[in-house]
Design a protein around this motif. Sequence first.
Motif, PDB file in Angstrom:
ATOM      1  N   UNK A  59      -6.090  -2.482   6.875  1.00  0.00           N
ATOM      2  CA  UNK A  59      -7.369  -3.050   7.315  1.00  0.00           C
ATOM      3  C   UNK A  59      -8.132  -3.615   6.120  1.00  0.00           C
ATOM      4  N   UNK A  60      -8.900  -4.663   6.366  1.00  0.00           N
ATOM      5  CA  UNK A  60      -9.699  -5.290   5.306  1.00  0.00           C
ATOM      6  C   UNK A  60     -10.734  -4.285   4.811  1.00  0.00           C
ATOM      7  N   UNK A  61     -10.757  -3.981   3.496  1.00  0.00           N
ATOM      8  CA  UNK A  61     -11.656  -2.945   2.991  1.00  0.00           C
ATOM      9  C   UNK A  61     -13.139  -3.259   3.145  1.00  0.00           C
ATOM     10  N   UNK A  62     -13.479  -4.541   3.322  1.00  0.00           N
ATOM     11  CA  UNK A  62     -14.895  -4.906   3.409  1.00  0.00           C
ATOM     12  C   UNK A  62     -15.275  -5.442   4.787  1.00  0.00           C
ATOM     13  N   UNK A  63     -14.411  -6.218   5.395  1.00  0.00           N
ATOM     14  CA  UNK A  63     -14.729  -6.734   6.723  1.00  0.00           C
ATOM     15  C   UNK A  63     -14.645  -5.637   7.777  1.00  0.00           C
ATOM     16  N   UNK A  64     -13.641  -4.783   7.701  1.00  0.00           N
ATOM     17  CA  UNK A  64     -13.441  -3.732   8.703  1.00  0.00           C
ATOM     18  C   UNK A  64     -13.979  -2.389   8.207  1.00  0.00           C
ATOM     19  N   UNK A  65     -13.441  -1.893   7.102  1.00  0.00           N
ATOM     20  CA  UNK A  65     -13.827  -0.563   6.611  1.00  0.00           C
ATOM     21  C   UNK A  65     -15.206  -0.594   5.945  1.00  0.00           C
TER      22      UNK A  65
ATOM     23  N   UNK B 132      -4.758  -3.655  -4.866  1.00  0.00           N
ATOM     24  CA  UNK B 132      -5.202  -4.165  -6.166  1.00  0.00           C
ATOM     25  C   UNK B 132      -5.940  -5.498  -6.062  1.00  0.00           C
ATOM     26  N   UNK B 133      -5.902  -6.118  -4.886  1.00  0.00           N
ATOM     27  CA  UNK B 133      -6.613  -7.388  -4.694  1.00  0.00           C
ATOM     28  C   UNK B 133      -8.000  -7.170  -4.111  1.00  0.00           C
ATOM     29  N   UNK B 134      -8.550  -5.975  -4.277  1.00  0.00           N
ATOM     30  CA  UNK B 134      -9.838  -5.665  -3.655  1.00  0.00           C
ATOM     31  C   UNK B 134     -10.962  -6.552  -4.187  1.00  0.00           C
ATOM     32  N   UNK B 135     -10.845  -7.018  -5.427  1.00  0.00           N
ATOM     33  CA  UNK B 135     -11.889  -7.901  -5.972  1.00  0.00           C
ATOM     34  C   UNK B 135     -11.917  -9.223  -5.212  1.00  0.00           C
TER      35      UNK B 135
ATOM     36  N   UNK C 167     -11.419   3.029  -7.902  1.00  0.00           N
ATOM     37  CA  UNK C 167     -10.188   3.645  -8.420  1.00  0.00           C
ATOM     38  C   UNK C 167      -9.236   4.092  -7.312  1.00  0.00           C
ATOM     39  N   UNK C 168      -9.790   4.522  -6.185  1.00  0.00           N
ATOM     40  CA  UNK C 168      -8.943   4.918  -5.058  1.00  0.00           C
ATOM     41  C   UNK C 168      -8.169   3.718  -4.523  1.00  0.00           C
ATOM     42  N   UNK C 169      -8.857   2.580  -4.356  1.00  0.00           N
ATOM     43  CA  UNK C 169      -8.174   1.381  -3.869  1.00  0.00           C
ATOM     44  C   UNK C 169      -7.033   0.994  -4.802  1.00  0.00           C
ATOM     45  N   UNK C 170      -7.288   1.049  -6.094  1.00  0.00           N
ATOM     46  CA  UNK C 170      -6.242   0.726  -7.072  1.00  0.00           C
ATOM     47  C   UNK C 170      -5.049   1.667  -6.910  1.00  0.00           C
ATOM     48  N   UNK C 171      -5.327   2.952  -6.762  1.00  0.00           N
ATOM     49  CA  UNK C 171      -4.255   3.936  -6.655  1.00  0.00           C
ATOM     50  C   UNK C 171      -3.466   3.767  -5.362  1.00  0.00           C
ATOM     51  N   UNK C 172      -4.130   3.283  -4.310  1.00  0.00           N
ATOM     52  CA  UNK C 172      -3.453   3.042  -3.034  1.00  0.00           C
ATOM     53  C   UNK C 172      -2.620   1.762  -3.059  1.00  0.00           C
ATOM     54  N   UNK C 173      -2.793   0.961  -4.095  1.00  0.00           N
ATOM     55  CA  UNK C 173      -2.058  -0.299  -4.171  1.00  0.00           C
ATOM     56  C   UNK C 173      -2.829  -1.481  -3.625  1.00  0.00           C
TER      57      UNK C 173
ATOM     58  N   UNK D  62       0.848  -1.197   0.000  1.00  0.00           N
ATOM     59  CA  UNK D  62       0.000   0.000   0.000  1.00  0.00           C
ATOM     60  C   UNK D  62       0.883   1.246   0.000  1.00  0.00           C
ATOM     61  N   UNK D  63       0.529   2.205  -0.845  1.00  0.00           N
ATOM     62  CA  UNK D  63       1.286   3.451  -0.963  1.00  0.00           C
ATOM     63  C   UNK D  63       0.294   4.581  -1.242  1.00  0.00           C
ATOM     64  N   UNK D  64       0.221   5.549  -0.339  1.00  0.00           N
ATOM     65  CA  UNK D  64      -0.752   6.635  -0.501  1.00  0.00           C
ATOM     66  C   UNK D  64      -0.106   7.928  -0.995  1.00  0.00           C
TER      67      UNK D  64
END
Length: 446
Positions: A358-364, A383-386, A375-381, A222-224
């Motif tokens: 943090x898990x984007x779906x379980x936690x956030x 990339x396995x959000x699917x 697109x934000x998740x992709x830009x943050x790195x 992850x890189x913001x």
Amino acid sequence: MAHKSKSPYLMYPEKEPFPILNKHSHYDHLFEEMYELEEKGEILVYRITEENKPKYVYTRTGRIKVIPTNKLWHHKSCGQCGNIPGYPASVFWFMNKFGLDYLNEPHQTSCTAWNYHGSGTSNPVALAAVWLRNMHQAWKTGYYPLIHCGTSFGSYKETREQLIFNKELREAVKPILKKLGRLTEDGRIVIPQEIVHYSEWVHAMRDEIAQLYEKEGKAKGIDVSNVRVAIHNACHTWKMMADDYPYDPEVFNGQRPAASTAVIKKLGAQVVDYSTWYDCCGFGFRHILTEREFTRSFAIQRKLKVIAEEIKADVIITHDTGCTTTFEKNQWIGKAHGMYYPVAVMSDVMFSALACGAHPFKVVQLYWNCSNYEPLLEKMGITNWRELKKEWEDTVKYIAELEKQGKYDELLEFFKEYDLYEPYSKTSDGFKYRRSATADMPLFKS
């Protein structure tokens, strides 16, 4: 730090941390009056102690505000729990990560500030009674109140000022609290030393959050650093009782609110200024109830359009419930009218949790969001959000299938182990290791 008053609750630094434009704050005098009332035995001040691991921030008057970071009583938000559950879950996630003690309190009432700001039908006595009831509950547990909602926070600051400076209001509220059993044994009302918003806690913990990002977030790729961020400060946090919210020399040399901006900067993301930063999100309480088209046009024209076109932000960072939902809902409303300005929207603590892994779906719990967050998740790195989303969806299907088959005992066993607030959830009813607060309730039986 230096005491320029006999009150232990009023402190200033030896040297001004930034140019102070308001050096004679009426609000700061409140802390002297509060101490005098305490000395007279009229109120009990719920003090922040070393057990709360206090940190110190500045307000715009230069006053040193004490922020407790540990042993906290969570005063949750109606709108967050109902519309953005990843918001409070992210706060709990961080506290678990840092090994902090807290109560996920079930015995809390609504602040009723919606009624006050939305319709004007409430009154100072009712608002004060509700606030003091909640503060008494926190005091009774020994955990210090942390307010999740910006509207509760603003309303409570205003109510405290009224109580401290108005003896008539104090006398009017006592009979109500006595009936509720919400006075101390010697008949005093309980008033906290500081009224603290969760964003102030995030602000105070920004160094620890940045360290977690370096240690765990970056380890996951992850890189913001390339993320362009627009900050929206909620009116009820910093415009209501404006002298009681963090300012810092790191943020516009102390001339704008520091919370949210400081933690995003500490994470290394790009905070981009825009021309309508001062404006309300458009929600406006009464507007959203009686003049909804004003809310929609204001949110779209004054905020979303400007943020999307003027600075091309990847995300709008908020720190209040109403602002978050207003920016989100008005994107698809705007889309229906040919005024679509897509940009991700989330709170400072949600973005920070994502950055820290943090898990984007379980936690956030981004599946509740209706803005374009992918697109934000992709830009943050991330990339396995699917894959992470499918993992969550499979879990939801499993839960639904158990419910469909009437396997309630299996459901309850599942929820005992699958707690969103790992590794524990603690309430004033007792400590429950790896169990949710509702683990023993028959959630699915009518």
